[in-house]
Design an enzyme around this catalytic site. Structure first.
Site, PDB file in Angstrom:
ATOM      1  N   GLY A 129       5.290  -7.181  -3.670  1.00  0.00           N
ATOM      2  CA  GLY A 129       6.737  -7.107  -3.507  1.00  0.00           C
ATOM      3  C   GLY A 129       7.195  -6.994  -2.068  1.00  0.00           C
ATOM      4  N   CYS A 130       6.297  -7.137  -1.123  1.00  0.00           N
ATOM      5  CA  CYS A 130       6.595  -6.988   0.299  1.00  0.00           C
ATOM      6  C   CYS A 130       7.118  -8.296   0.889  1.00  0.00           C
ATOM      7  CB  CYS A 130       5.320  -6.553   1.028  1.00  0.00           C
ATOM      8  SG  CYS A 130       5.527  -6.296   2.808  1.00  0.00           S
TER       9      CYS A 130
END
Length: 158
Positions: A39-40
């Site tokens: 999710g970065c």
């Protein structure tokens, strides 16, 4: 494992499927160890890491990914869901290990060792390890895997 390891080869880690893996299995290889998070904002680097692995695949080079939820809770997935997401969305085929903590007192022992060199301040912090398992260098998250800086250091160690 000794009390004062001098090499990553002294550690055992778990692959994302739960199988234990000795890092001594990577003796003789140059390794880039990366703490990842799906999710970065740096997650597109997963595709670049795969390209980097393929660039040096015939030269004893390997990328090892250690998913972590330590920064911004950006790894919401667990286990093989992480591996599947990375394969489907980024073409990842390099080894992915069990989700670990990479900082603080509960960090995985491998990361206790690595953080003596440099503490990750975010996802996609990279450690370059020589064929003897010693950390040669590290790169901050904003240094892209396909940067000439990283490629030149890998070539030098190969």
């Amino acid at each position: 494992m000794t009390d004062h390891p001098n090499s990553i080869h002294q550690f055992k880690v778990k692959l994302i499927n739960g199988t234990e893996k000795k890092l001594s299995d990577y003796k003789g290889k140059v390794i880039l160890i990366v703490n990842t998070a799906t999710g970065c904002g740096f997650a597109p680097q997963l595709k670049e890491l795969e390209t980097l692995k393929n660039l040096f695949k015939d030269q004893d080079f390997e990328v090892l990914a250690f998913p972590s939820n330590d920064f911004g809770r950006q790894e919401p997935l667990n286990g093989v869901d992480i591996e599947e997401y990375c394969a489907v969305n980024h073409g990842v085929s390099f080894p992915m290990f069990d989700k670990v903590m990479v900082r603080g007192s509960e960090a995985h022992p491998l990361y206790h060792f690595l953080t003596k060199i440099s503490t990750p301040r975010w996802n996609f912090h990279k450690y370059l390890v020589n064929k003897e398992g010693e950390v040669e260098d590290y790169f901050f998250p904003f240094t892209k895997p396909l940067s000439s800086k990283i490629k030149k250091k890998i070539q030098k160690l190969l």
